[in-house]
Write a protein that holds these residues in place. Sequence first.
Motif, PDB file in Angstrom:
ATOM      1  N   PRO A  22      -3.078 -12.373 -13.641  1.00 11.25           N
ATOM      2  CA  PRO A  22      -4.084 -13.232 -14.247  1.00 11.25           C
ATOM      3  C   PRO A  22      -3.972 -14.677 -13.763  1.00 11.25           C
ATOM      4  N   SER A  23      -5.098 -15.313 -13.646  1.00  9.76           N
ATOM      5  CA  SER A  23      -5.080 -16.745 -13.381  1.00  9.76           C
ATOM      6  C   SER A  23      -4.830 -17.423 -14.722  1.00  9.76           C
ATOM      7  N   PRO A  24      -4.477 -18.688 -14.724  1.00 11.92           N
ATOM      8  CA  PRO A  24      -4.171 -19.357 -16.004  1.00 11.92           C
ATOM      9  C   PRO A  24      -5.291 -19.238 -17.037  1.00 11.92           C
ATOM     10  N   LYS A  25      -6.550 -19.168 -16.603  1.00 11.46           N
ATOM     11  CA  LYS A  25      -7.664 -19.119 -17.538  1.00 11.46           C
ATOM     12  C   LYS A  25      -8.250 -17.719 -17.695  1.00 11.46           C
ATOM     13  N   ALA A  26      -7.848 -16.783 -16.846  1.00  6.56           N
ATOM     14  CA  ALA A  26      -8.438 -15.438 -16.874  1.00  6.56           C
ATOM     15  C   ALA A  26      -7.640 -14.511 -17.775  1.00  6.56           C
ATOM     16  N   SER A  27      -8.326 -13.537 -18.336  1.00  6.51           N
ATOM     17  CA  SER A  27      -7.629 -12.532 -19.126  1.00  6.51           C
ATOM     18  C   SER A  27      -7.213 -11.388 -18.205  1.00  6.51           C
ATOM     19  N   LYS A  28      -6.308 -10.553 -18.665  1.00  6.22           N
ATOM     20  CA  LYS A  28      -5.845  -9.416 -17.866  1.00  6.22           C
ATOM     21  C   LYS A  28      -6.958  -8.385 -17.735  1.00  6.22           C
ATOM     22  N   THR A  29      -6.996  -7.757 -16.582  1.00  2.84           N
ATOM     23  CA  THR A  29      -7.987  -6.722 -16.320  1.00  2.84           C
ATOM     24  C   THR A  29      -7.270  -5.451 -15.922  1.00  2.84           C
ATOM     25  N   LEU A  30      -7.596  -4.368 -16.579  1.00  6.56           N
ATOM     26  CA  LEU A  30      -7.009  -3.077 -16.259  1.00  6.56           C
ATOM     27  C   LEU A  30      -7.664  -2.535 -14.995  1.00  6.56           C
ATOM     28  N   VAL A  31      -6.836  -2.126 -14.042  1.00  4.51           N
ATOM     29  CA  VAL A  31      -7.335  -1.589 -12.789  1.00  4.51           C
ATOM     30  C   VAL A  31      -6.763  -0.191 -12.620  1.00  4.51           C
ATOM     31  N   PHE A  32      -7.630   0.798 -12.428  1.00  2.69           N
ATOM     32  CA  PHE A  32      -7.176   2.157 -12.218  1.00  2.69           C
ATOM     33  C   PHE A  32      -6.828   2.350 -10.751  1.00  2.69           C
ATOM     34  N   LEU A  33      -5.671   2.910 -10.509  1.00  4.51           N
ATOM     35  CA  LEU A  33      -5.230   3.152  -9.144  1.00  4.51           C
ATOM     36  C   LEU A  33      -5.928   4.371  -8.564  1.00  4.51           C
ATOM     37  N   LYS A  34      -6.212   4.305  -7.288  1.00  3.91           N
ATOM     38  CA  LYS A  34      -6.733   5.455  -6.569  1.00  3.91           C
ATOM     39  C   LYS A  34      -5.545   6.281  -6.088  1.00  3.91           C
ATOM     40  N   ALA A  35      -5.776   7.540  -5.793  1.00  2.00           N
ATOM     41  CA  ALA A  35      -4.697   8.431  -5.362  1.00  2.00           C
ATOM     42  C   ALA A  35      -3.949   7.857  -4.162  1.00  2.00           C
ATOM     43  N   ALA A  36      -4.648   7.212  -3.246  1.00  2.00           N
ATOM     44  CA  ALA A  36      -4.012   6.652  -2.051  1.00  2.00           C
ATOM     45  C   ALA A  36      -3.088   5.484  -2.385  1.00  2.00           C
ATOM     46  N   GLN A  37      -3.265   4.867  -3.550  1.00  2.55           N
ATOM     47  CA  GLN A  37      -2.442   3.722  -3.936  1.00  2.55           C
ATOM     48  C   GLN A  37      -1.149   4.134  -4.651  1.00  2.55           C
ATOM     49  N   ILE A  38      -1.019   5.396  -4.972  1.00  2.00           N
ATOM     50  CA  ILE A  38       0.168   5.864  -5.693  1.00  2.00           C
ATOM     51  C   ILE A  38       1.156   6.430  -4.690  1.00  2.00           C
ATOM     52  N   ASP A  39       2.324   5.874  -4.657  1.00  2.00           N
ATOM     53  CA  ASP A  39       3.374   6.323  -3.759  1.00  2.00           C
ATOM     54  C   ASP A  39       4.465   6.976  -4.607  1.00  2.00           C
ATOM     55  N   PRO A  40       4.514   8.328  -4.672  1.00  2.00           N
ATOM     56  CA  PRO A  40       5.497   9.002  -5.520  1.00  2.00           C
ATOM     57  C   PRO A  40       6.940   8.597  -5.207  1.00  2.00           C
ATOM     58  N   SER A  41       7.212   8.200  -3.980  1.00  2.00           N
ATOM     59  CA  SER A  41       8.583   7.813  -3.645  1.00  2.00           C
ATOM     60  C   SER A  41       9.001   6.534  -4.367  1.00  2.00           C
ATOM     61  N   ARG A  42       8.030   5.753  -4.849  1.00  2.00           N
ATOM     62  CA  ARG A  42       8.360   4.551  -5.622  1.00  2.00           C
ATOM     63  C   ARG A  42       8.478   4.858  -7.106  1.00  2.00           C
ATOM     64  N   LEU A  43       7.924   5.995  -7.533  1.00  2.00           N
ATOM     65  CA  LEU A  43       7.973   6.364  -8.947  1.00  2.00           C
ATOM     66  C   LEU A  43       9.274   7.066  -9.322  1.00  2.00           C
ATOM     67  N   LEU A  44       9.770   7.886  -8.408  1.00  2.00           N
ATOM     68  CA  LEU A  44      10.968   8.677  -8.677  1.00  2.00           C
ATOM     69  C   LEU A  44      11.977   8.475  -7.558  1.00  2.00           C
ATOM     70  N   PRO A  45      13.244   8.393  -7.901  1.00  2.00           N
ATOM     71  CA  PRO A  45      14.243   8.289  -6.837  1.00  2.00           C
ATOM     72  C   PRO A  45      14.375   9.620  -6.112  1.00  2.00           C
ATOM     73  N   PRO A  46      14.858   9.597  -4.882  1.00  2.00           N
ATOM     74  CA  PRO A  46      15.073  10.865  -4.178  1.00  2.00           C
ATOM     75  C   PRO A  46      16.184  11.657  -4.867  1.00  2.00           C
ATOM     76  N   PRO A  47      16.159  12.968  -4.747  1.00  2.00           N
ATOM     77  CA  PRO A  47      17.231  13.758  -5.358  1.00  2.00           C
ATOM     78  C   PRO A  47      18.551  13.492  -4.640  1.00  2.00           C
ATOM     79  N   PRO A  48      19.667  13.718  -5.320  1.00  2.00           N
ATOM     80  CA  PRO A  48      20.957  13.520  -4.657  1.00  2.00           C
ATOM     81  C   PRO A  48      21.146  14.548  -3.547  1.00  2.00           C
ATOM     82  N   ARG A  49      21.904  14.174  -2.548  1.00  2.00           N
ATOM     83  CA  ARG A  49      22.177  15.093  -1.441  1.00  2.00           C
ATOM     84  C   ARG A  49      22.972  16.292  -1.935  1.00  2.00           C
ATOM     85  N   ASP A  50      22.741  17.441  -1.307  1.00  2.00           N
ATOM     86  CA  ASP A  50      23.492  18.645  -1.644  1.00  2.00           C
ATOM     87  C   ASP A  50      24.981  18.395  -1.429  1.00  2.00           C
TER      88      ASP A  50
END
Length: 108
Positions: A22-50
Amino acid sequence: MKSTYTLIGCALLAASSYAQAPSPKASKTLVFLKAAQIDPSRLLPPPPRDGSEVQQKEMAAVRHLIETRSPERYKQAVWDAEHEDATPFAAVIGESFDLAKLPATRVY
């Protein structure tokens, strides 16, 4: 199946909490992510090595839970697994949510 629910939940949480700076005078705006903007590798850590120490500790914890479970808890877990259903997500996803259109999440 539960990992699919976890990933969907994390993606929805990320999408719902994402807002433009937000800018100092603007209110927050909810933005829906598109599928291309979601990177699952940032959401979950990689599994531990075998064979890694982390994997061995996690598996030891799983074995401990299995060995110390009560018969009542086991019975409840079996019931939960047999009655798994994704419809609780319908309220969040919206009116277009239809399990028949999502065969990977459908319970047979």
